[in-house]
Scaffold this active site. Structure first.
Site, PDB file in Angstrom:
ATOM      1  N   ASP A 103      43.257  40.371  39.822  1.00  0.00           N
ATOM      2  CA  ASP A 103      42.477  40.727  38.641  1.00  0.00           C
ATOM      3  C   ASP A 103      41.048  40.197  38.661  1.00  0.00           C
ATOM      4  OD1 ASP A 103      42.789  37.946  37.953  1.00  0.00           O
ATOM      5  OD2 ASP A 103      44.763  38.477  37.179  1.00  0.00           O
ATOM      6  N   HIS A 118      45.754  39.194  48.060  1.00  0.00           N
ATOM      7  CA  HIS A 118      46.320  40.528  47.801  1.00  0.00           C
ATOM      8  C   HIS A 118      45.272  41.537  47.349  1.00  0.00           C
ATOM      9  CE1 HIS A 118      50.362  38.275  47.091  1.00  0.00           C
ATOM     10  NE2 HIS A 118      50.133  38.490  48.370  1.00  0.00           N
ATOM     11  N   CYS A 180      34.054  61.031  51.733  1.00  0.00           N
ATOM     12  CA  CYS A 180      34.496  61.995  52.749  1.00  0.00           C
ATOM     13  C   CYS A 180      34.928  63.317  52.115  1.00  0.00           C
ATOM     14  CB  CYS A 180      35.630  61.408  53.602  1.00  0.00           C
ATOM     15  SG  CYS A 180      37.174  61.104  52.719  1.00  0.00           S
ATOM     16  N   SER A 220      55.480  31.291  41.363  1.00  0.00           N
ATOM     17  CA  SER A 220      56.872  30.918  41.616  1.00  0.00           C
ATOM     18  C   SER A 220      57.185  30.997  43.102  1.00  0.00           C
ATOM     19  CB  SER A 220      57.812  31.826  40.813  1.00  0.00           C
ATOM     20  OG  SER A 220      57.464  33.176  41.002  1.00  0.00           O
TER      21      SER A 220
HETATM   22 ZN    ZN Z   1      37.022  58.898  52.098  1.00  0.00          ZN
END
Ligand code: ZN
Length: 274
Positions: A103, A118, A180, A220
């Protein structure tokens, strides 16, 4: 708890503290628990990388719910600033904090050099071309693509996640990568079924190696992606202190455990580490 907090004060007073934080530090700031590798209690089946990448309907559901839930994260007050590690060995800089959270709360609170184990929900990555863009930008694009979309929130789950009606999810329009022109966008976080990028793992191990104490806050340690740092510290003879509500899967390796809400202990620790 008083005694344990004082013991902890002695331990952190030596400096060289590598801090590892988990969901506990965010949930106390009003952020929904992340359903990734460290999601403390998964109430529904978590989104896996395989489902996200292969199932367009599951992706639409994810982004529709995220479109609603993102606001909760954007609004959360960064009141859980993690303590800086204190001087490192030989008076060098402290080891960088390691977080399992996605976050960006630490960074919003002013911490720098945080290892985001993460990833971070405030970024979006294209699975085809690798382009990384801010979540805010996607938020604007999703609002433009869904000008009249609104969803009645059926339920706000205990962890802050929301349930939406199926027809609202079906009406939600997902957008593709603008760079893209066709790539699938994914939040730049590690899902279940995905591995943590190696450079982040290595940087985290290096932080542990440089530490005189590994301090775990609000995790934990249920999954190996975080627990391995505790195991490594124990193997190296580096003391481990854990502050968490409830027991953890690292308790057997800890020199000290404090079973308490972080909100009660953290201000004390921060004060002591100054
Ligand atoms: Zn892309």
């Amino acid at each position: 708890m008083r005694d344990a907090t004082e013991k902890l004060a002695e331990m952190v007073a030596n400096g060289g503290v590598a801090v590892l934080t988990g969901a506990g530090i965010s949930t106390e700031s009003g952020i929904p628990d992340y359903r990734g590798p460290d999601g403390a209690e998964v109430r529904r089946a978590p989104m896996t990388y395989q489902t996200f990448t292969r199932d367009a309907a599951a992706r639409r559901r994810y982004w529709a719910r995220s479109h609603v839930g993102w606001r909760a994260i954007a609004r959360a007050a960064p009141n859980a600033r993690p303590p800086a590690g204190g001087p490192g060995g030989g008076g060098g800089p402290p080891p960088p904090p390691i977080t399992q959270n996605v976050d960006g709360l630490h960074q919003a609170a002013g911490a720098s050099g945080v290892i985001e184990l993460h990833g971070n929900l405030d970024r979006v990555v294209c699975l085809d071309c690798g382009d990384v863009t801010p979540r805010d930008e996607l938020d604007r694009r999703l609002r433009m693509a869904n000008p009249v979309w609104n969803a009645q929130v059926l339920a706000v789950n205990p962890d802050g996640d929301v349930d939406l009606p199926d027809d609202a999810v079906d009406r939600f329009r997902v957008v593709d990568c603008r760079s893209c022109g066709h790539g699938t966008l994914k939040p730049d976080v590690v899902f279940f079924g995905e591995t943590v990028p190696l450079p982040r793992v290595e940087a985290s191990f290096a932080a542990v190696h440089d530490a005189r104490l590994l301090l775990v806050l609000g995790s934990s340690l249920t999954v190996m992606s975080g627990r391995r740092f505790v195991l490594r510290a124990a193997k190296l003879g580096i003391p481990v202190a854990i502050v968490n509500r409830g027991s953890t899967r690292g308790d057997d390796y800890a020199t000290l455990t404090v079973d308490a809400p972080l909100g009660a202990v953290l201000p004390e620790i921060v004060r002591m580490m100054r």
